[in-house]
Scaffold this active site. Structure first.
Site, short mmCIF file in Angstrom:
data_model
loop_
_atom_site.label_atom_id
_atom_site.label_comp_id
_atom_site.label_asym_id
_atom_site.label_seq_id
_atom_site.Cartn_x
_atom_site.Cartn_y
_atom_site.Cartn_z
N ARG A 175 -9.91 -10.10 -10.12
CA ARG A 175 -8.54 -9.76 -10.20
C ARG A 175 -7.42 -10.49 -10.10
NH1 ARG A 175 -7.27 -4.93 -6.03
NH2 ARG A 175 -8.74 -3.83 -7.45
N ARG A 230 -0.82 -8.04 -1.32
CA ARG A 230 -1.29 -7.76 -2.83
C ARG A 230 -0.33 -8.44 -3.88
NH1 ARG A 230 -5.73 -4.73 -2.90
NH2 ARG A 230 -7.00 -4.78 -1.08
N LYS A 286 -4.73 -3.90 3.55
CA LYS A 286 -3.99 -4.40 2.44
C LYS A 286 -2.56 -4.08 2.61
CE LYS A 286 -6.67 -1.76 -0.48
NZ LYS A 286 -7.16 -0.89 -1.32
N LYS A 295 1.17 -3.86 0.43
CA LYS A 295 1.65 -3.74 -1.12
C LYS A 295 3.28 -3.85 -0.84
CE LYS A 295 -2.57 -1.55 -2.78
NZ LYS A 295 -3.30 -0.70 -3.41
N CYS A 313 -7.88 5.47 -13.33
CA CYS A 313 -8.76 4.31 -12.76
C CYS A 313 -10.09 3.99 -13.21
CB CYS A 313 -8.97 4.44 -11.08
SG CYS A 313 -10.03 5.76 -10.97
N CYS A 320 -16.98 0.88 -10.36
CA CYS A 320 -16.40 1.27 -9.11
C CYS A 320 -17.39 1.70 -8.11
CB CYS A 320 -15.25 2.03 -8.81
SG CYS A 320 -14.45 2.11 -7.31
N CYS A 322 -11.98 9.12 -7.26
CA CYS A 322 -12.06 9.61 -5.67
C CYS A 322 -10.82 9.55 -4.94
CB CYS A 322 -12.95 8.40 -5.10
SG CYS A 322 -12.19 6.66 -4.46
N CYS A 380 -6.16 4.89 -6.67
CA CYS A 380 -5.72 3.87 -7.52
C CYS A 380 -5.07 3.88 -8.63
CB CYS A 380 -6.94 2.98 -7.97
SG CYS A 380 -7.90 2.59 -6.42
FE1 SRM Z 1 -7.42 0.45 -5.63
C1 SRM Z 1 -10.17 0.22 -3.74
C2 SRM Z 1 -9.40 -0.68 -8.51
C3 SRM Z 1 -4.58 -0.12 -7.32
C4 SRM Z 1 -5.89 2.10 -3.51
N1 SRM Z 1 -9.57 -0.10 -6.04
C5 SRM Z 1 -10.51 -0.30 -5.03
C6 SRM Z 1 -11.68 -0.87 -5.67
C7 SRM Z 1 -11.63 -2.16 -5.63
C8 SRM Z 1 -12.87 -0.34 -5.10
C9 SRM Z 1 -13.69 -0.86 -3.90
O1 SRM Z 1 -13.15 -1.03 -2.83
O2 SRM Z 1 -14.74 -1.13 -4.11
C10 SRM Z 1 -11.53 -0.57 -7.15
C11 SRM Z 1 -12.15 -1.28 -8.14
C12 SRM Z 1 -12.57 -0.57 -9.26
C13 SRM Z 1 -13.08 -1.64 -10.54
O3 SRM Z 1 -14.46 -0.99 -10.95
O4 SRM Z 1 -12.34 -2.26 -11.10
C14 SRM Z 1 -9.88 -0.10 -7.45
N2 SRM Z 1 -7.18 -0.13 -7.49
C15 SRM Z 1 -7.72 -0.48 -8.70
C16 SRM Z 1 -7.18 -0.73 -9.77
C17 SRM Z 1 -8.04 -1.87 -10.75
C18 SRM Z 1 -7.13 0.63 -10.78
C19 SRM Z 1 -6.53 0.66 -11.89
O5 SRM Z 1 -6.71 1.59 -12.53
O6 SRM Z 1 -5.87 -0.18 -12.51
C20 SRM Z 1 -5.76 -1.16 -9.21
C21 SRM Z 1 -5.73 -2.65 -9.03
C22 SRM Z 1 -4.34 -3.07 -8.67
C23 SRM Z 1 -4.00 -4.66 -8.67
O7 SRM Z 1 -3.80 -5.19 -9.74
O8 SRM Z 1 -3.82 -4.95 -7.47
C24 SRM Z 1 -5.73 -0.32 -8.10
N3 SRM Z 1 -5.91 0.90 -5.49
C25 SRM Z 1 -4.45 0.88 -6.26
C26 SRM Z 1 -3.40 1.65 -5.89
C27 SRM Z 1 -1.98 1.70 -6.70
C28 SRM Z 1 -1.30 0.65 -6.26
O9 SRM Z 1 -1.43 -0.21 -5.48
O10 SRM Z 1 0.03 0.72 -6.77
C29 SRM Z 1 -3.79 2.23 -4.70
C30 SRM Z 1 -3.02 3.28 -3.95
C31 SRM Z 1 -2.07 2.72 -3.44
C32 SRM Z 1 -2.26 2.35 -1.94
O11 SRM Z 1 -2.89 1.33 -1.90
O12 SRM Z 1 -1.99 3.34 -0.97
C33 SRM Z 1 -5.16 1.52 -4.42
N4 SRM Z 1 -8.08 1.01 -4.03
C34 SRM Z 1 -7.15 1.78 -3.07
C35 SRM Z 1 -7.93 2.01 -1.78
C36 SRM Z 1 -7.49 3.17 -0.69
C37 SRM Z 1 -6.59 2.22 0.11
C38 SRM Z 1 -6.08 3.13 1.53
O13 SRM Z 1 -5.19 2.84 1.82
O14 SRM Z 1 -7.11 4.01 1.76
C39 SRM Z 1 -9.22 1.50 -1.93
C40 SRM Z 1 -10.28 1.64 -1.01
C41 SRM Z 1 -10.15 0.85 0.17
O15 SRM Z 1 -9.33 -0.15 0.20
O16 SRM Z 1 -10.84 0.91 1.03
C42 SRM Z 1 -9.18 0.95 -3.21
FE1 SF4 Z 2 -12.61 3.43 -7.51
FE2 SF4 Z 2 -11.58 5.67 -6.16
FE3 SF4 Z 2 -10.08 3.62 -6.89
FE4 SF4 Z 2 -10.79 4.94 -8.81
S1 SF4 Z 2 -9.50 5.78 -7.33
S2 SF4 Z 2 -10.82 2.86 -8.89
S3 SF4 Z 2 -12.93 5.67 -8.15
S4 SF4 Z 2 -11.68 3.39 -5.55
#
Ligand code: SRM
Ligand code: SF4
Length: 636
Positions: free
Chosen positions: A76, A145, A229, A231, A452, A458, A497, A501
């Site tokens: 990323r 981030r 993390k 943000k 997502c 994922c 899930c 994201c």
């Molecule tokens: Fe996310 C974890 C993809 C934005 C909340 N996110 C993941 C992981 C890395 C899965 C993992 O931990 O193994 C995913 C990888 C999937 C893949 O196959 O690529 C993933 N997140 C993404 C992306 C690529 C989704 C997308 O459709 O673009 C986004 C990458 C953003 C970037 O460039 O940095 C992405 N993730 C977000 C957002 C939205 C945002 O940041 O504006 C959220 C919700 C906002 C937040 O953080 O509260 C988000 N991702 C999570 C979480 C839950 C965090 C939490 O507080 O509980 C996880 C899981 C974790 O961290 O344990 C996670």
């Molecule tokens: Fe993976 Fe859940 Fe984030 Fe979708 S929302 S990319 S399934 S961690």
């Protein structure tokens, strides 16, 4: 001074805290394991690798019981405000073909992801990104981030320029200072990068009541970095292209009467990740904290970071985000603690204009004689498929015109700095490659949707998202048309899930994977993403989407006020009213033609058979009955 971890936590720190402590500032075990001829990293190394911008994944489509997983890495980029230099774009395009899965993925935080990179190619891939003006450092992990900012390159609107400038400076301020990244991926050579602003350099060393950890390699983070993390976004008043209520920390540019920068309104405590059936985890919107003058902004950012660093929960990672600290403490206690690290009271918030959502698609003026062009990328996936040769088009445009890119928070991209005389050439490439530039020609449900990646990359996905949403949007469009709601559209967001994201909890209609081929459905968010949606039902099978939505859409059609949007309607009438309407709903409501349908009774057995077939085929029962009867009557 309150030092991280020890003084703030009485419970045992989580395992990841130990890994960070033992990593020698993010070096080990990654530095050792990258030299080993193995297909994948150990679990411990995987945690540290995240700070370097990479996740270990496996292709879940290729899982075979008893066999080793098909391990691959996701990379990323971290590019504040979504800025991608042309050189970097071309490097990513090439890496995707040479080492990845042939696609590039624009993310919901204005970054790019590459999927499918084998461990043996990871070093080359990261080095290539860094040598082409990019970085992956801090794109993932317990750290600040990618800092978001509105992508529009309006040159005649100083507030947009300030948002970019401060997004970049805050990103610099919070960049890890360890040498680990360059040692591991570039054999110690520090790559050429933009000079940091002198104010940023000074701020990193300025201590106010323990806001920094003195004599540490990481003055802002210390050896344990953040509990989770973190943000940040910087935006301008009225522009919610960045989903500011979903961020840990949001700064909103406030101008003086003469259009100079006065400072920023500050919001904190947003976050979306949650876990199904765990009430103690929840999505939360950020709350106003106050106003900070421009000369104090870095001190305030540091003070908020230090508060979370020192008081965030380091024992339970499910309770470790800033939103839980603020929810537990309340905003007033949080503000007082921040003021200690800030060294003075925080001023009251300034008045802001109403936020709107912008996607900046299509051809637009930059305000300096040049143009920019916003291109919609469905679910952020840059690829070639059938007649839509998006990847080819983007590469050709960058190669020919050397244009910088701004990624949007909605998984789209803007080409900036376009000379008006190049417009027709660019349009010709788009037309030839089947790429639609005119946003009015894009189906609105698609235009405003996000999903997502979920399966197959994922590891946390419970069900499909990116691969499922195009079909689901088609079905919803057909349903709306059939019900006489052709002009309606709303924000649909889907995730595989509950981590959220694609920010589904801010959507008007959110689908959140809750079981294989089933979604929790969220309703009542608004078109400008300033209000949290609420969960309406927990496990809607994919096949029942039409029969579930039909009565809700009919209710909307009957009771909506002129111009009222679907999310606002659900919020206004409330879930009890919607449930009551559903309970009393009988198909036979007016259809798009305005004619009433009629009722016919079925025996129990026939009804059950019909229901089963409808579920299996994912179609409404009425449709099946009409089809079968039409066929029968025609055959007479
Ligand atoms: Fe996310 C974890 C993809 C934005 C909340 N996110 C993941 C992981 C890395 C899965 C993992 O931990 O193994 C995913 C990888 C999937 C893949 O196959 O690529 C993933 N997140 C993404 C992306 C690529 C989704 C997308 O459709 O673009 C986004 C990458 C953003 C970037 O460039 O940095 C992405 N993730 C977000 C957002 C939205 C945002 O940041 O504006 C959220 C919700 C906002 C937040 O953080 O509260 C988000 N991702 C999570 C979480 C839950 C965090 C939490 O507080 O509980 C996880 C899981 C974790 O961290 O344990 C996670
Ligand atoms: Fe993976 Fe859940 Fe984030 Fe979708 S929302 S990319 S399934 S961690």
């Amino acid at each position: 001074m309150v030092n991280s971890v020890s003084s703030s936590i009485t419970r045992k720190p989580s395992k990841v805290e130990g890994l960070k402590e033992n990593s020698n500032f993010l070096r080990e075990p990654v530095a050792t394991e990258i030299l080993q001829d193995t297909s994948h990293f150990s679990e411990d190394a995987v945690q540290i690798l995240k700070f370097h911008g990479s996740y270990q994944q496996d292709n879940r489509d290729n899982r075979v019981k008893g066999q080793e997983k098909d391990y691959q890495m996701m990379l990323r980029t971290r590019n504040p405000g979504g800025f991608i230099a042309p050189q970097l774009y071309l490097a990513l395009d090439k890496l995707a073909d040479e080492y990845g899965n042939g696609t590039i993925r624009a993310t919901t935080r204005q970054g790019f992801q590459l999927h499918g990179i084998l461990k043996k190619n990871l070093k080359t891939a990261i080095a290539t990104i860094v040598n082409n003006l990019g970085s992956t450092l801090g794109a993932c992990g317990d750290i600040n981030r990618n800092v978001m900012a509105p992508p529009a390159p309006f040159k005649n609107r100083p507030e947009y320029q300030y948002a970019w400038e401060y997004a970049q400076n805050i990103a610099d301020l919070l960049t890890p200072q360890t040498g680990a990244y360059y040692e591991i991926w570039l054999d110690g050579e520090k790559a050429v990068s933009g000079e940091e602003h002198p104010d940023v350099k000074a701020a990193r060393q300025k201590n106010i009541n323990g806001s920094i950890i003195q004599d540490s390699i990481e003055p802002i983070y210390g050896m344990h970095y953040m509990p989770r993390k973190f943000k940040i976004c910087v935006t301008v008043g009225g522009d919610n292209s960045v989903d500011l209520y979903s961020q840990d920390l949001s700064l909103v540019v406030v101008l003086t009467k003469t259009k100079n920068l006065a400072g920023f309104n500050i919001f904190a405590g947003g976050g979306l990740g949650r876990t199904h059936n765990k009430e103690e985890t929840f999505a939360r919107v950020a709350e106003p904290i106050g106003f900070v003058a421009k000369e104090d902004v870095y001190d305030l950012v540091k003070a908020i970071v230090a508060t979370q660093r020192d008081y965030g929960d380091r024992s339970d990672r499910r309770h470790a985000r800033l939103k839980y600290l603020i929810a537990d403490w309340g905003v007033d206690k949080f503000r007082s603690k921040v003021e200690e690290y800030f060294g003075k009271p925080i001023q009251a918030s300034r008045e802001l204009i109403r936020f709107k959502y912008y996607d900046f698609l299509g051809w637009q003026e930059q305000g300096d004689g040049k143009l920019f062009l916003g291109i919609s990328i469905q679910n952020g996936r840059v690829k070639n498929e059938g007649s839509l040769q998006l990847k080819t088009a983007l590469k050709e445009i960058v190669t020919t015109y050397n244009l910088p890119i701004r990624l949007t928070p909605n998984q789209n991209l803007l080409f900036c700095e376009i000379n008006p005389e190049d417009k027709s050439g660019i349009q010709e490439i788009l037309d030839r490659c089947g790429v639609i530039a005119d946003p009015s020609k894009i189906e609105n449900l698609t235009r405003y949707s996000m999903a997502c990646p979920a399966l197959p990359t994922c590891g946390l996905a419970i069900t499909e998202s990116e691969r499922a949403i195009p079909g689901i949007i088609d079905r919803i469009r057909k349903l709306l048309d059939r019900l006489g709601l052709q002009k309606e559209h709303f924000v649909i967001r889907m995730t595989g899930c509950p981590n959220g994201c694609a920010r589904p909890y801010m959507a008007e209609l959110g689908f959140v994977g809750s079981a294989p081929e089933a979604y929790q459905v969220w309703l009542g968010g608004c078109p400008n993403q300033t209000r949290l949606a609420q969960p309406f039902t927990d496990k809607l099978p994919d096949s029942e989407i039409e029969s579930f939505l039909e009565p809700i859409f009919i209710f909307f059609k009957k009771l909506k006020t002129p111009k009222e949007r679907f999310g606002d309607f659900c919020h206004r009438v409330g879930f009890d009213a919607i449930r009551e309407f559903i309970a009393n709903y009988r198909p036979g409501e007016p259809t798009s033609s305005g004619k009433s349908r009629h009722r016919v009774s079925l025996g129990d057995e026939m009804y059950l058979q019909l229901k089963e077939t409808a579920e299996k085929e994912g179609r409404p029962m009425t449709e099946l009955v009409n089809e079968a009867l039409t066929k029968y009557l025609q055959s007479l």
